[in-house]
Design a protein around this motif. Structure first.
Motif, PDB file in Angstrom:
ATOM      1  N   LEU A 171       0.837  -1.194   0.000  1.00 12.36           N
ATOM      2  CA  LEU A 171       0.000   0.000   0.000  1.00 12.36           C
ATOM      3  C   LEU A 171       0.874   1.247   0.000  1.00 12.36           C
ATOM      4  CD1 LEU A 171      -2.605   1.549   0.113  1.00 12.36           C
ATOM      5  CD2 LEU A 171      -2.732   1.128   2.576  1.00 12.36           C
ATOM      6  N   GLU A 172       0.727   2.014  -1.050  1.00  4.29           N
ATOM      7  CA  GLU A 172       1.427   3.277  -1.191  1.00  4.29           C
ATOM      8  C   GLU A 172       0.464   4.438  -0.929  1.00  4.29           C
ATOM      9  OE1 GLU A 172       4.514   4.298  -2.192  1.00  4.29           O
ATOM     10  OE2 GLU A 172       5.479   2.367  -2.640  1.00  4.29           O
ATOM     11  N   PHE A 173       0.991   5.538  -0.441  1.00  6.19           N
ATOM     12  CA  PHE A 173       0.182   6.743  -0.272  1.00  6.19           C
ATOM     13  C   PHE A 173      -0.420   7.152  -1.616  1.00  6.19           C
ATOM     14  CE2 PHE A 173      -0.487  11.325  -0.105  1.00  6.19           C
ATOM     15  CZ  PHE A 173      -1.161  11.475   1.106  1.00  6.19           C
ATOM     16  N   ALA A 174       0.344   6.980  -2.678  1.00  4.55           N
ATOM     17  CA  ALA A 174      -0.133   7.333  -4.021  1.00  4.55           C
ATOM     18  C   ALA A 174      -1.346   6.507  -4.425  1.00  4.55           C
ATOM     19  CB  ALA A 174       0.992   7.158  -5.040  1.00  4.55           C
ATOM     20  N   HIS A 175      -1.465   5.269  -3.917  1.00  8.05           N
ATOM     21  CA  HIS A 175      -2.623   4.441  -4.218  1.00  8.05           C
ATOM     22  C   HIS A 175      -3.891   5.084  -3.658  1.00  8.05           C
ATOM     23  CE1 HIS A 175       0.196   0.659  -4.322  1.00  8.05           C
ATOM     24  NE2 HIS A 175       0.433   1.511  -5.309  1.00  8.05           N
ATOM     25  N   LEU A 176      -3.797   5.601  -2.446  1.00  7.34           N
ATOM     26  CA  LEU A 176      -4.943   6.248  -1.816  1.00  7.34           C
ATOM     27  C   LEU A 176      -5.331   7.520  -2.571  1.00  7.34           C
ATOM     28  CD1 LEU A 176      -3.837   5.870   1.924  1.00  7.34           C
ATOM     29  CD2 LEU A 176      -5.318   4.343   0.602  1.00  7.34           C
ATOM     30  N   VAL A 177      -4.324   8.259  -2.999  1.00  2.00           N
ATOM     31  CA  VAL A 177      -4.577   9.495  -3.757  1.00  2.00           C
ATOM     32  C   VAL A 177      -5.281   9.170  -5.076  1.00  2.00           C
ATOM     33  CG1 VAL A 177      -3.468  11.410  -4.979  1.00  2.00           C
ATOM     34  CG2 VAL A 177      -2.674  10.743  -2.696  1.00  2.00           C
ATOM     35  N   GLU A 178      -4.846   8.113  -5.743  1.00  2.00           N
ATOM     36  CA  GLU A 178      -5.454   7.734  -7.013  1.00  2.00           C
ATOM     37  C   GLU A 178      -6.902   7.294  -6.820  1.00  2.00           C
ATOM     38  OE1 GLU A 178      -5.799   6.724 -11.171  1.00  2.00           O
ATOM     39  OE2 GLU A 178      -4.832   8.220  -9.924  1.00  2.00           O
ATOM     40  N   LEU A 179      -7.177   6.533  -5.773  1.00  2.00           N
ATOM     41  CA  LEU A 179      -8.551   6.112  -5.514  1.00  2.00           C
ATOM     42  C   LEU A 179      -9.440   7.313  -5.199  1.00  2.00           C
ATOM     43  CD1 LEU A 179      -8.128   2.823  -3.446  1.00  2.00           C
ATOM     44  CD2 LEU A 179      -9.032   3.067  -5.767  1.00  2.00           C
ATOM     45  N   ALA A 180      -8.898   8.295  -4.485  1.00  2.00           N
ATOM     46  CA  ALA A 180      -9.671   9.504  -4.197  1.00  2.00           C
ATOM     47  C   ALA A 180      -9.978  10.261  -5.488  1.00  2.00           C
ATOM     48  CB  ALA A 180      -8.908  10.396  -3.220  1.00  2.00           C
ATOM     49  N   ARG A 181      -9.015  10.324  -6.390  1.00  2.00           N
ATOM     50  CA  ARG A 181      -9.230  10.995  -7.677  1.00  2.00           C
ATOM     51  C   ARG A 181     -10.315  10.280  -8.481  1.00  2.00           C
ATOM     52  NH1 ARG A 181      -7.824  10.820 -13.104  1.00  2.00           N
ATOM     53  NH2 ARG A 181      -6.957   8.732 -12.871  1.00  2.00           N
ATOM     54  N   LEU A 182     -10.215   8.951  -8.554  1.00  2.00           N
ATOM     55  CA  LEU A 182     -11.196   8.184  -9.304  1.00  2.00           C
ATOM     56  C   LEU A 182     -12.579   8.285  -8.672  1.00  2.00           C
ATOM     57  CD1 LEU A 182      -9.131   4.964 -10.133  1.00  2.00           C
ATOM     58  CD2 LEU A 182      -9.741   6.834 -11.679  1.00  2.00           C
ATOM     59  N   ASP A 183     -12.626   8.362  -7.361  1.00  2.00           N
ATOM     60  CA  ASP A 183     -13.909   8.438  -6.674  1.00  2.00           C
ATOM     61  C   ASP A 183     -14.646   9.728  -7.033  1.00  2.00           C
ATOM     62  OD1 ASP A 183     -15.924   7.504  -5.071  1.00  2.00           O
ATOM     63  OD2 ASP A 183     -14.712   7.319  -3.272  1.00  2.00           O
ATOM     64  N   ARG A 184     -13.916  10.824  -7.140  1.00  2.00           N
ATOM     65  CA  ARG A 184     -14.554  12.088  -7.522  1.00  2.00           C
ATOM     66  C   ARG A 184     -15.146  11.988  -8.927  1.00  2.00           C
ATOM     67  NH1 ARG A 184      -9.985  14.099  -4.855  1.00  2.00           N
ATOM     68  NH2 ARG A 184      -8.884  14.457  -6.817  1.00  2.00           N
ATOM     69  N   LEU A 185     -14.404  11.370  -9.841  1.00  2.00           N
ATOM     70  CA  LEU A 185     -14.908  11.187 -11.205  1.00  2.00           C
ATOM     71  C   LEU A 185     -16.099  10.231 -11.219  1.00  2.00           C
ATOM     72  CD1 LEU A 185     -11.479  10.862 -13.058  1.00  2.00           C
ATOM     73  CD2 LEU A 185     -13.000  12.854 -13.035  1.00  2.00           C
ATOM     74  N   PHE A 186     -16.027   9.208 -10.391  1.00  2.00           N
ATOM     75  CA  PHE A 186     -17.114   8.230 -10.303  1.00  2.00           C
ATOM     76  C   PHE A 186     -18.385   8.889  -9.770  1.00  2.00           C
ATOM     77  CE2 PHE A 186     -19.390   4.534  -8.625  1.00  2.00           C
ATOM     78  CZ  PHE A 186     -19.214   3.619  -9.653  1.00  2.00           C
ATOM     79  N   GLN A 187     -18.250   9.736  -8.760  1.00  2.00           N
ATOM     80  CA  GLN A 187     -19.396  10.461  -8.221  1.00  2.00           C
ATOM     81  C   GLN A 187     -20.094  11.264  -9.305  1.00  2.00           C
ATOM     82  OE1 GLN A 187     -18.037  12.935  -5.003  1.00  2.00           O
ATOM     83  NE2 GLN A 187     -17.110  11.218  -3.914  1.00  2.00           N
ATOM     84  N   GLN A 188     -19.311  11.969 -10.100  1.00  2.00           N
ATOM     85  CA  GLN A 188     -19.884  12.802 -11.166  1.00  2.00           C
ATOM     86  C   GLN A 188     -20.626  11.946 -12.191  1.00  2.00           C
ATOM     87  OE1 GLN A 188     -16.510  14.946 -12.698  1.00  2.00           O
ATOM     88  NE2 GLN A 188     -16.018  15.845 -10.714  1.00  2.00           N
ATOM     89  N   ALA A 189     -20.032  10.803 -12.527  1.00  2.00           N
ATOM     90  CA  ALA A 189     -20.645   9.931 -13.537  1.00  2.00           C
ATOM     91  C   ALA A 189     -21.964   9.353 -13.045  1.00  2.00           C
ATOM     92  CB  ALA A 189     -19.677   8.809 -13.909  1.00  2.00           C
TER      93      ALA A 189
END
Length: 329
Positions: free
Chosen positions: A65-83
């Motif tokens: 588990l990398e910190f960057a993994h969490l950041v990427e999931l947060a980014r994708l989650d925002r896009l997923f919310q919009q969709a």
């Protein structure tokens, strides 16, 4: 005793102690990210998608588990919310269109009595039932009427229909939840077959509210199976499981994915969209958005999650469902 609020440096130290690494994104960049882009508690909620070491020197710490993994999931989650919010709004709009059409075509309906009977109770109902209807159903529209003076969006519509409320105005004023209850009432009254069951529509309502309130969708996709039987605690309707089967998802995989309530609600949303949204331009635009999400954004850093079967299989099932929508046009 409540835990004290930690500084960003203290939070980074705490993450290192949990096994979270900073080799892709440095601690300096992580510090800047937490200060400028996201809260620690929201970001770290995505940890639930990762496993911990069960033995050895790192027992109890996260593995891979990398910190960057969490950041990427947060980014994708925002896009997923919009969709998904766009999908929900489409379902709501076309449900109104189809409901109005059914009422207009129903013999003897003028578009006014059906609203009055819904809110206050039909005249052939017992007084006690009519009183309960008035108490629960009239409250939302009463609040709208009282606040119409300061409402720049619906105020004019409300003031225009203070003497009698037609159905075409009423459905634009009520919440999604009240719209569903009214649709069920109308279906019984005029013999209309709703395009999907009310349970599915209620799940769409929950997704809509979550997306509108910026709630996270991807923080925990873990299956929720019975510890003894390995089966879900509740069965999903046949149309939902059939949609997954048509997408090429095995029964075992479908059972696991649907046991997660968030994932199951998304499947219900896609099913409702497919059944209710008939506008060709709308479907084309939404499928284009989903393609952008699935085939571009979600694979941008796909290498981050190659060692995480929970996330990779969840992506695969979601992509298959999007492909099903494409095949159906």
């Amino acid at each position: 005793m409540s835990a004290p609020m930690l500084t960003v440096d203290e939070l980074l130290t705490h993450m290192r102690g949990e096994g979270i690494r900073f080799t892709i994104m440095s601690e300096k960049d992580a510090r800047a990210y937490l200060n400028q882009n996201n809260s620690y508690f929201k970001l770290t909620s995505y940890r639930a998608n990762f496993t911990k070491c069960t033995s050895g020197a790192n027992a109890g710490k996260y593995e891979n588990l990398e910190f960057a993994h969490l950041v990427e999931l947060a980014r994708l989650d925002r896009l997923f919310q919009q969709a998904v919010l766009s999908l929900c709004l489409d379902v709501e709009h076309f449900l109104k269109v189809r409901l109005l059409t059914a009422i207009k075509e129903a013999p003897g309906e003028d578009g006014y009595d059906i609203v009055s009977d819904y809110v206050f109770g039909e005249v052939n109902q017992p007084f006690s039932q009519r009183a309960r209807n008035a108490a629960s159903r009239a409250r939302p529209i009463s609040s709208k009427l009282e606040g119409s003076r300061n409402d720049p969006y619906c105020g004019g519509l409300i003031r225009k229909h203070t003497d009698a409320m037609p159905v075409w105005a009423f459905i634009e004023l009520v919440t999604f939840g009240d719209l569903l209850r009214f649709a069920e009432f109308a279906a019984r009254r005029i013999g209309w077959s709703m395009p999907v069951d009310s349970g599915t529509l209620d799940r769409v309502r929950q997704v809509r509210n979550a997306a509108a309130h910026n709630n996270c969708f991807l923080t925990d996709l873990t299956p929720n199976l019975d510890a003894q039987t390995g089966k879900p605690h509740a069965k999903e309707p046949l149309p939902i499981t059939r949609m997954l089967s048509e997408a090429g998802v095995s029964r075992q995989s479908a059972r696991k994915k649907l046991s997660n309530r968030r994932f199951a609600q998304i499947v219900h949303l896609l099913y409702a969209f497919d059944r209710i949204v008939t506008g060709e331009d709308t479907r084309r635009a939404r499928l284009r958005d989903l393609d952008e999400l699935v085939n571009r954004e979600m694979v941008l850093h796909r290498a981050y999650f190659r060692q995480n079967p929970l996330l990779t299989t969840s992506y695969d099932v979601f992509k298959r469902l999007v492909e099903i929508l494409h095949r159906r046009g």
